[in-house]
Scaffold this motif. Structure first.
Motif, PDB file in Angstrom:
ATOM      1  N   GLY A 193      -4.902  12.982  -1.078  1.00 19.06           N
ATOM      2  CA  GLY A 193      -4.459  13.894  -0.110  1.00 19.06           C
ATOM      3  C   GLY A 193      -3.288  12.767   0.551  1.00 19.06           C
ATOM      4  O   GLY A 193      -3.059  11.838   0.215  1.00 19.06           O
ATOM      5  N   ALA A 194      -2.623  13.076   1.566  1.00 19.06           N
ATOM      6  CA  ALA A 194      -2.469  11.992   2.885  1.00 19.06           C
ATOM      7  C   ALA A 194      -3.283  10.919   3.647  1.00 19.06           C
ATOM      8  O   ALA A 194      -3.951  11.734   3.508  1.00 19.06           O
ATOM      9  N   GLY A 195      -2.348   9.775   3.762  1.00 20.15           N
ATOM     10  CA  GLY A 195      -3.256   9.190   4.045  1.00 20.15           C
ATOM     11  C   GLY A 195      -2.094   7.895   4.938  1.00 20.15           C
ATOM     12  O   GLY A 195      -0.801   8.540   4.684  1.00 20.15           O
ATOM     13  N   ALA A 196      -2.554   6.782   5.490  1.00 26.03           N
ATOM     14  CA  ALA A 196      -1.050   5.708   5.809  1.00 26.03           C
ATOM     15  C   ALA A 196      -0.385   5.728   4.380  1.00 26.03           C
ATOM     16  O   ALA A 196       1.251   5.386   4.549  1.00 26.03           O
ATOM     17  N   ILE A 197      -0.732   4.810   3.826  1.00 30.04           N
ATOM     18  CA  ILE A 197      -1.087   4.164   2.438  1.00 30.04           C
ATOM     19  C   ILE A 197      -1.998   4.742   1.023  1.00 30.04           C
ATOM     20  O   ILE A 197      -2.721   5.342   1.192  1.00 30.04           O
ATOM     21  N   ALA A 198      -1.294   4.818  -0.587  1.00 28.60           N
ATOM     22  CA  ALA A 198      -1.600   4.880  -1.003  1.00 28.60           C
ATOM     23  C   ALA A 198      -1.205   3.824  -2.303  1.00 28.60           C
ATOM     24  O   ALA A 198      -0.148   3.468  -2.059  1.00 28.60           O
ATOM     25  N   VAL A 199      -2.425   3.601  -2.746  1.00 30.90           N
ATOM     26  CA  VAL A 199      -1.751   2.635  -4.048  1.00 30.90           C
ATOM     27  C   VAL A 199      -1.740   3.501  -5.545  1.00 30.90           C
ATOM     28  O   VAL A 199      -2.645   3.725  -5.785  1.00 30.90           O
ATOM     29  N   ILE A 200      -0.303   2.957  -6.409  1.00 28.14           N
ATOM     30  CA  ILE A 200      -0.561   3.715  -7.883  1.00 28.14           C
ATOM     31  C   ILE A 200      -0.888   2.443  -8.636  1.00 28.14           C
ATOM     32  O   ILE A 200       0.076   1.606  -8.404  1.00 28.14           O
ATOM     33  N   ARG A 201      -1.418   2.641  -9.622  1.00 27.40           N
ATOM     34  CA  ARG A 201      -1.754   1.355 -10.630  1.00 27.40           C
ATOM     35  C   ARG A 201      -1.474   1.449 -11.834  1.00 27.40           C
ATOM     36  O   ARG A 201      -1.243   2.710 -12.207  1.00 27.40           O
ATOM     37  N   ILE A 202      -0.559   0.836 -12.436  1.00 31.16           N
ATOM     38  CA  ILE A 202       0.142   0.890 -13.533  1.00 31.16           C
ATOM     39  C   ILE A 202      -0.746  -0.047 -15.153  1.00 31.16           C
ATOM     40  O   ILE A 202      -0.238  -1.323 -14.207  1.00 31.16           O
ATOM     41  N   SER A 203      -0.765   0.183 -15.644  1.00 29.13           N
ATOM     42  CA  SER A 203      -1.287  -0.786 -16.925  1.00 29.13           C
ATOM     43  C   SER A 203      -1.375  -0.555 -17.922  1.00 29.13           C
ATOM     44  O   SER A 203      -0.725   0.612 -18.704  1.00 29.13           O
ATOM     45  N   GLY A 204      -0.756  -2.286 -19.068  1.00 29.23           N
ATOM     46  CA  GLY A 204      -0.903  -1.903 -20.343  1.00 29.23           C
ATOM     47  C   GLY A 204       1.256  -2.703 -20.772  1.00 29.23           C
ATOM     48  O   GLY A 204       1.416  -3.527 -19.350  1.00 29.23           O
ATOM     49  N   LYS A 205       1.046  -3.235 -21.696  1.00 25.00           N
ATOM     50  CA  LYS A 205       2.117  -3.958 -22.415  1.00 25.00           C
ATOM     51  C   LYS A 205       3.037  -3.687 -21.730  1.00 25.00           C
ATOM     52  O   LYS A 205       4.188  -4.654 -21.476  1.00 25.00           O
ATOM     53  N   GLU A 206       3.793  -2.287 -21.743  1.00 22.15           N
ATOM     54  CA  GLU A 206       4.979  -1.900 -21.106  1.00 22.15           C
ATOM     55  C   GLU A 206       5.060  -1.792 -19.288  1.00 22.15           C
ATOM     56  O   GLU A 206       6.142  -1.479 -18.321  1.00 22.15           O
ATOM     57  N   SER A 207       3.512  -1.820 -18.496  1.00 19.70           N
ATOM     58  CA  SER A 207       3.865  -1.713 -17.139  1.00 19.70           C
ATOM     59  C   SER A 207       4.982  -2.595 -16.173  1.00 19.70           C
ATOM     60  O   SER A 207       5.645  -2.005 -15.304  1.00 19.70           O
ATOM     61  N   ILE A 208       4.918  -3.906 -16.249  1.00 21.83           N
ATOM     62  CA  ILE A 208       5.917  -4.687 -15.980  1.00 21.83           C
ATOM     63  C   ILE A 208       7.189  -4.542 -16.180  1.00 21.83           C
ATOM     64  O   ILE A 208       8.086  -4.006 -15.352  1.00 21.83           O
ATOM     65  N   ALA A 209       7.691  -3.896 -17.046  1.00 24.86           N
ATOM     66  CA  ALA A 209       8.623  -3.578 -18.174  1.00 24.86           C
ATOM     67  C   ALA A 209       9.789  -2.394 -17.167  1.00 24.86           C
ATOM     68  O   ALA A 209      10.294  -2.234 -16.417  1.00 24.86           O
ATOM     69  N   LEU A 210       8.749  -1.491 -17.385  1.00 24.47           N
ATOM     70  CA  LEU A 210       9.092   0.202 -17.120  1.00 24.47           C
ATOM     71  C   LEU A 210       9.041  -0.463 -14.327  1.00 24.47           C
ATOM     72  O   LEU A 210      10.251   0.374 -15.640  1.00 24.47           O
ATOM     73  N   SER A 211       8.692  -0.908 -15.152  1.00 22.24           N
ATOM     74  CA  SER A 211       7.971  -1.255 -13.346  1.00 22.24           C
ATOM     75  C   SER A 211       9.580  -1.804 -12.607  1.00 22.24           C
ATOM     76  O   SER A 211      10.147  -1.497 -11.541  1.00 22.24           O
ATOM     77  N   ALA A 212       9.497  -2.751 -13.379  1.00 28.52           N
ATOM     78  CA  ALA A 212      11.510  -3.560 -13.032  1.00 28.52           C
ATOM     79  C   ALA A 212      12.453  -2.673 -13.184  1.00 28.52           C
ATOM     80  O   ALA A 212      13.531  -3.146 -12.233  1.00 28.52           O
ATOM     81  N   LYS A 213      12.385  -1.459 -13.922  1.00 31.33           N
ATOM     82  CA  LYS A 213      13.861  -0.886 -14.602  1.00 31.33           C
ATOM     83  C   LYS A 213      13.737  -0.039 -12.784  1.00 31.33           C
ATOM     84  O   LYS A 213      14.872   0.723 -12.428  1.00 31.33           O
ATOM     85  N   HIS A 214      12.755   0.028 -12.377  1.00 31.09           N
ATOM     86  CA  HIS A 214      12.620   1.072 -11.311  1.00 31.09           C
ATOM     87  C   HIS A 214      12.544   0.465  -9.714  1.00 31.09           C
ATOM     88  O   HIS A 214      12.006   1.234  -8.849  1.00 31.09           O
ATOM     89  N   PHE A 215      11.919  -0.402  -9.452  1.00 34.31           N
ATOM     90  CA  PHE A 215      11.982  -1.234  -8.732  1.00 34.31           C
ATOM     91  C   PHE A 215      12.997  -2.286  -8.163  1.00 34.31           C
ATOM     92  O   PHE A 215      13.907  -3.135  -8.175  1.00 34.31           O
ATOM     93  N   ARG A 216      13.302  -1.664  -7.087  1.00 35.12           N
ATOM     94  CA  ARG A 216      14.454  -3.397  -6.077  1.00 35.12           C
ATOM     95  C   ARG A 216      14.431  -3.685  -5.500  1.00 35.12           C
ATOM     96  O   ARG A 216      14.076  -3.117  -3.893  1.00 35.12           O
ATOM     97  N   SER A 217      13.438  -5.141  -5.212  1.00 40.88           N
ATOM     98  CA  SER A 217      13.862  -6.064  -4.238  1.00 40.88           C
ATOM     99  C   SER A 217      14.677  -6.076  -3.035  1.00 40.88           C
ATOM    100  O   SER A 217      15.904  -5.781  -3.511  1.00 40.88           O
ATOM    101  N   VAL A 218      14.429  -6.782  -2.295  1.00 38.69           N
ATOM    102  CA  VAL A 218      15.229  -6.549  -0.660  1.00 38.69           C
ATOM    103  C   VAL A 218      15.582  -7.533  -1.127  1.00 38.69           C
ATOM    104  O   VAL A 218      17.083  -7.938  -0.473  1.00 38.69           O
ATOM    105  N   SER A 219      14.988  -8.791  -1.520  1.00 40.29           N
ATOM    106  CA  SER A 219      15.277  -9.394  -1.853  1.00 40.29           C
ATOM    107  C   SER A 219      16.339 -10.050  -2.942  1.00 40.29           C
ATOM    108  O   SER A 219      16.568 -11.268  -3.270  1.00 40.29           O
TER     109      SER A 219
END
Length: 462
Positions: free
Chosen positions: A15-41
């Motif tokens: 449902g709608a809220g101020a924030i939501a948290v999506i959890r990912i776990s497993g061997k590829e979780s960091i690698a997959l996230s890195a491909k689709h995350f653009r850090s502001v720094s």
């Protein structure tokens, strides 16, 4: 049972809220996230340290889905023991689903109910009783149930079971060793020490088994049936206890035709109050069905509040007392509290008469709220809150309770065998069975079916 999958799920309520948290776990979780995350720094997420948080955007190609905070936890130092990524995004259901569907398209699969906690158990981050306490913590609705769940999640209950199992296992090993030297008639296990251990284990098991009565009440709340004749103020009392207009109130007898239930916390303990239809002879079919349901609810109640109309006591005192005796006779194991309502309409002589003729009767005015706090205090007397104050281990899980009963039965068999000179090979069988039931509690002995049943009751994302 662990797989090489990378799983994903919404960890916060849908449902709608101020924030939501999506959890990912497993061997590829960091690698997959890195491909689709653009850090502001401009940081590369895959090269960052564990237990760090990063601001940036989740992107699908050139399309920006949301500005997010990404928390990074590298296994084995994470909740599941695997690599874990938690994406804190804005709480729009559209954004939540866009991010989840993006990662599913890229190789993640949706987590099943309780799968993150199941992985934590399988990776040795917690035992089975602690994992079950996680579900209890999430569902806790009052201070007492929260306190018990926290204690169990920290291992208070399982540590006690593990100590007993370890001591019994040590003696079991010596008994088993004796079987290899049976021809030499050698005793490795000190029988006096073993008898003392068995007596101590029995005491601990009996204490834990007895604690289930309190623990189950704390976990599930105490059902309290409010009963009495029509128009004595049952619905008004329910509203006064809840401090809201939950039940319909009128001057017409028989207004409540079905049970009305709601729960409040008193002194940190959950009480579920059940307003029932007034008990009387009636030709009204619907009202009659409500009265039948009243008796069904009394059967499940752990406390009965029997309301009488105080202003009618001088004329109907005998019938009131007969009805009280009938209830006590029909429900001898259920505490009954007699509540004389509408005391604001009573003179001093009337108050004195009720107090003299009905022992421990509580006088109150539900309409004005007078005496309601005294009633709440009375209800707390039916709960062993001392066990909570002393931080004693309480059993709240029926699976644990049944395993403890079976373990106690086997330990008593071993003790009987010791006292009657039973051979070591037969003692060893009963000891193994006791160890088996101890292991069932902590998960050292488990099956896929058992784990499936336990974790199916968890919420998705935990």
């Amino acid at each position: 049972m662990l797989s090489d999958d990378t799983i994903i799920a919404l960890a916060t309520p849908s449902g709608a809220g101020a924030i939501a948290v999506i959890r990912i776990s497993g061997k590829e979780s960091i690698a997959l996230s890195a491909k689709h995350f653009r850090s502001v720094s401009g940081k590369n997420l895959a090269k960052q340290k564990s237990h760090t948080i990063h601001l940036g955007h989740i992107v699908d190609g050139k399309r920006v889905l949301d500005e997010v905070l990404v928390s990074l936890f590298k296994g084995p130092h994470s909740y599941t023991g695997e690599d874990v990524i938690e994406i804190s995004c804005h709480g729009s259901p559209y954004i939540q689903q866009e991010i989840i569907q993006l990662f599913i398209r890229k190789g993640c699969r949706m987590a099943q109910a309780g799968e993150f906690t199941l992985w934590a158990f399988l990776n040795g981050k917690m035992d089975l009783s602690q994992a079950e306490a996680v579900a209890d913590l999430i569902s806790s609705e009052n201070e007492a149930s929260h306190q018990v769940a926290i204690q169990q999640m920290r291992g208070g209950f399982s540590d006690e079971i593990k100590r007993l199992r370890e001591e019994l296992l040590n003696f079991a090993s010596l008994i088993e060793l004796e079987l290899d030297f049976s021809e030499e008639d050698i005793e490795f296990a000190d029988r006096d020490q073993f008898k003392a251990l068995l007596s101590r284990i029995q005491l601990v098991l009996k204490r834990l088994i007895d604690s289930f009565a309190v623990g189950n009440v704390i976990k599930n709340g105490i059902p309290v049936a409010i009963v009495g004749e029509p128009n004595v103020g049952k619905s008004t009392l329910l509203n006064a206890l809840l401090n809201e207009d939950r039940a319909l109130v009128s001057e017409i007898p028989g207004t409540t035709r079905d049970t009305v239930e709601d729960e409040i916390s008193i002194g940190g303990i959950g009480f579920r109050f059940i307003d029932t239809a007034g008990i009387r002879q009636t030709q009204d079919v619907v009202e009659g069905m409500g009265i039948q349901r009243t008796f069904e609810k009394i059967d499940t109640a752990q406390v009965i509040l029997y309301l009488i109309e105080s202003v009618k006591f001088s004329g109907q005192g005998t019938s009131f007392k007969l009805e009280i005796e009938k209830l006590k006779s029909k429900y001898p194991q259920t505490p009954l509290v007699v509540v004389a309502n509408k005391m604001d309409l009573l003179d001093a002589e009337g108050v004195s008469q009720i107090k003299n003729e009905i022992e421990d009767a509580l006088l109150l005015s539900a309409k004005k709220g007078t005496g309601v706090e005294a009633l709440k205090s009375k209800l707390l007397e039916f709960v062993n809150t001392g066990a909570l104050r002393n931080n004693e281990t309480l059993v709240t899980n029926s699976r644990h309770y049944n395993a403890l009963l079976k373990a106690l039965e086997e330990v008593e068999k071993v003790q009987w065998g010791m006292e009657n000179g039973i051979s070591g090979d037969l003692l060893a069988i009963d000891i193994r069975q006791a160890l088996y039931h101890f292991g069932e509690i902590t998960g050292e002995i488990s099956s896929d079916d058992l784990l499936g049943n336990i974790f199916a009751n968890f919420c998705i994302g935990k």
